[in-house]
Design an enzyme around this catalytic site. Structure first.
Site, PDB file in Angstrom:
ATOM      1  N   TYR B  32      37.607  26.165  11.710  1.00 43.72           N
ATOM      2  CA  TYR B  32      36.795  24.943  11.750  1.00 43.72           C
ATOM      3  C   TYR B  32      37.384  23.945  10.751  1.00 43.72           C
ATOM      4  CZ  TYR B  32      32.771  22.540  13.615  1.00 43.72           C
ATOM      5  OH  TYR B  32      31.954  21.661  14.313  1.00 43.72           O
ATOM      6  N   HIS B  37      41.465  21.288   4.744  1.00 40.61           N
ATOM      7  CA  HIS B  37      42.471  22.242   5.212  1.00 40.61           C
ATOM      8  C   HIS B  37      43.786  21.528   5.541  1.00 40.61           C
ATOM      9  CE1 HIS B  37      38.587  24.224   6.495  1.00 40.61           C
ATOM     10  NE2 HIS B  37      39.147  25.214   5.835  1.00 40.61           N
ATOM     11  N   GLN B  61      33.556  39.233   3.434  1.00 42.31           N
ATOM     12  CA  GLN B  61      33.176  38.377   2.313  1.00 42.31           C
ATOM     13  C   GLN B  61      31.801  37.734   2.508  1.00 42.31           C
ATOM     14  OE1 GLN B  61      36.745  35.930   3.046  1.00 42.31           O
ATOM     15  NE2 GLN B  61      35.508  34.144   2.590  1.00 42.31           N
ATOM     16  N   LYS B 149      38.306  23.068  -4.063  1.00 36.11           N
ATOM     17  CA  LYS B 149      36.877  23.025  -3.743  1.00 36.11           C
ATOM     18  C   LYS B 149      36.261  24.388  -4.044  1.00 36.11           C
ATOM     19  CE  LYS B 149      33.513  22.591  -0.594  1.00 36.11           C
ATOM     20  NZ  LYS B 149      33.577  23.882   0.086  1.00 36.11           N
ATOM     21  N   ASP B 150      36.945  25.459  -3.611  1.00 41.15           N
ATOM     22  CA  ASP B 150      36.525  26.819  -3.963  1.00 41.15           C
ATOM     23  C   ASP B 150      37.239  27.209  -5.252  1.00 41.15           C
ATOM     24  OD1 ASP B 150      34.922  27.329  -1.528  1.00 41.15           O
ATOM     25  OD2 ASP B 150      36.846  27.080  -0.536  1.00 41.15           O
ATOM     26  N   ILE B 176      39.198  17.341  -1.148  1.00 39.53           N
ATOM     27  CA  ILE B 176      39.201  16.183  -0.251  1.00 39.53           C
ATOM     28  C   ILE B 176      37.745  15.828   0.056  1.00 39.53           C
ATOM     29  CG2 ILE B 176      39.972  15.276   1.977  1.00 39.53           C
ATOM     30  CD1 ILE B 176      42.287  15.927   0.100  1.00 39.53           C
ATOM     31  N   SER B 185      33.660  20.232   3.850  1.00 44.58           N
ATOM     32  CA  SER B 185      33.375  21.662   3.982  1.00 44.58           C
ATOM     33  C   SER B 185      32.972  21.943   5.413  1.00 44.58           C
ATOM     34  CB  SER B 185      32.226  22.059   3.044  1.00 44.58           C
ATOM     35  OG  SER B 185      31.714  23.337   3.417  1.00 44.58           O
ATOM     36  N   ARG B 187      30.866  23.903   6.242  1.00 44.77           N
ATOM     37  CA  ARG B 187      29.420  24.113   6.239  1.00 44.77           C
ATOM     38  C   ARG B 187      28.624  22.802   6.275  1.00 44.77           C
ATOM     39  NH1 ARG B 187      30.790  28.946   2.981  1.00 44.77           N
ATOM     40  NH2 ARG B 187      30.022  30.756   4.142  1.00 44.77           N
TER      41      ARG B 187
END
EC number: 6.3.2.1
Lengths: 280, 280
Positions: B32, B37, B61, B149-150, B176, B185, B187
């Site tokens: 997604y 990405h 995870q 971001k993570d 970004i 994201s 999500r």
């Protein structure tokens, strides 16, 4: 033959070999090499262009009451044996090179490691998996060689390689024995003269167990009893375990009808020895 | 651009590239794909001859109450984005290809994973480390790309790579954002229109926190309070955590005097979003 303690240097050397299109075999050891190790190196030399032998007494796989400090070491003899056998490189790192102050990662598994040696050595296989994964990442071999003497370790490493998709062929090699049957082990050096004689009870009892299986016995309990009875007659011996397990899952079996590992651990005085046979 | 679900096929392809002397970059994703990405893939294309994008929603995870089933998927759009960005191969395995019935191994660590997202997601980083180690072993890239971001994930992966001696360079890439500031994201797609507006509180509060730090504020508690106060004014927002931690160890700091990560996790309705800034 070069000896280095540097991860960086091993990577450089392997990169050079790769550029030249050469294959690489890895023989991970804790040193104090004997004929058993030599058979692994011989096999690796036969199957690969270059062979790396790692010599590292891995603190992470020793329990707090185990023999980390007293584990025998003789780098000069090890180097001579490796050179003669045709190894190309010995990787002999200090613990600090392998584990820095902030080290906190590990590789472990939920199956295979709880029984057999895992019962008395609860953190052992976690240490083994972690250091072997690390060695695999440093050396990036095509093949790695492990002795069947440490049968559970061999099964655990094979499982780890499959689960974590290491692109490495694991080659298991047969147990090498003294003329009188005692499985070669660096720990045999701990034995007094009397203990050395008593230690024969391991291979002797397994031989009788194997005879039964070869004669068609399917009842694992009977095989275990035969082995146990023989060991219990030896005054200097104290059984840790006598087990018959599935050779893939290491789960105990009642009936012998597939590939089966019969494994024993026996204290001879204070020295814990292991031995086994596999019926495929 | 090829899409394959086969580990074996990826290995073959990478082996071929290696024979030709080509470098390989890996961008691990759960699909997604969005501009975040894309920035990773762009960087990878810039720095390597060949780029593999993995698209795998990794069950390991996700906690039992998390959004594994509902996590958004759109392989056709992902493939188009990767192709346009210049990726060479998408690795898109089924869960069964990654985890067979006897799978039981894992990679984990004793530090870095307990705080921040690890508090509400106790098995998350173990799943991340395990799948990333596996992807590293399958693709054997020269470099791998992770978004800031993570941030905790990036720190954890860097630590794992150092501890386990993966010979892979980890490249962290900036966050970004949408034009209005919301961190991209997958999500975000869960958000209703009202929630989408409310979600701006994450980037808005961090911006104010950053202003303080840039102006010389050394007291982490004050920075946290500024951020917390802003988020608490937003009715649809519920704070999971607001933390200021050492960027290397991820341990909370009281005084800001080295590289520091300020990270937040906030529920907007039922959707848990994260955002952060790093002061090096």
């Amino acid at each position: 033959m070069e000896i280095t303690g540097s991860i960086k240097r091993v990577r450089e050397q392997v990169r050079e070999w790769r550029k030249a299109g050469l294959t690489v075999g890895l023989v991970p050891t804790m040193g104090y090499l004997h004929e058993g190790h030599k058979s692994l190196i011989d096999k690796a030399v036969e199957q690969n262009d270059k062979v790396v032998v790692s010599v590292f007494v891995n603190p992470m796989q020793f329990g707090p009451t185990e023999d980390l400090e007293s584990y025998p070491r003789d780098m000069d003899r090890d180097a001579a044996l490796c050179e003669k056998a045709g190894a190309s490189l010995i990787f002999h790192p200090e613990p600090e090179e392998m584990y820095d102050d902030n080290f906190s990662s590990f590789v472990d598994m939920n199956t295979l490691t709880g029984g057999l040696c895992g019962k008395t050595r609860p953190i052992h296989f976690r240490g083994v998996c972690t250091v072997v994964a690390k060695l695999f990442n440093i050396v990036t071999p095509d093949r790695a060689y492990f002795g069947q003497k440490d049968a559970q370790q061999l099964a655990v490493i094979r499982h780890m390689v499959n689960d974590l998709s290491f692109g490495i062929e694991i080659v298991g090699c047969p147990i090498i024995r003294e003329e009188d049957g005692l499985a070669k082990s660096s720990r045999n050096t701990y034995l007094s003269e009397d203990e050395r004689k008593a230690a024969l009870v391991l291979s002797r009892s397994l031989k009788e167990g194997r005879k039964l299986v070869d004669a068609g016995e399917k009842d694992a309990a009977k095989v275990k009893k035969t082995i146990t009875d023989i060991i219990e007659k030896e005054a200097l011996a104290k059984i840790d375990y006598v087990e018959v397990v599935d050779w893939n899952t290491l789960e105990p079996v009642e009936k012998i009808d597939g590939p089966v590992l019969t494994a024993i651990a026996v204290y001879i005085g204070k020295t814990r020895l292991i031995d086994n046979f596999i019926v495929e």
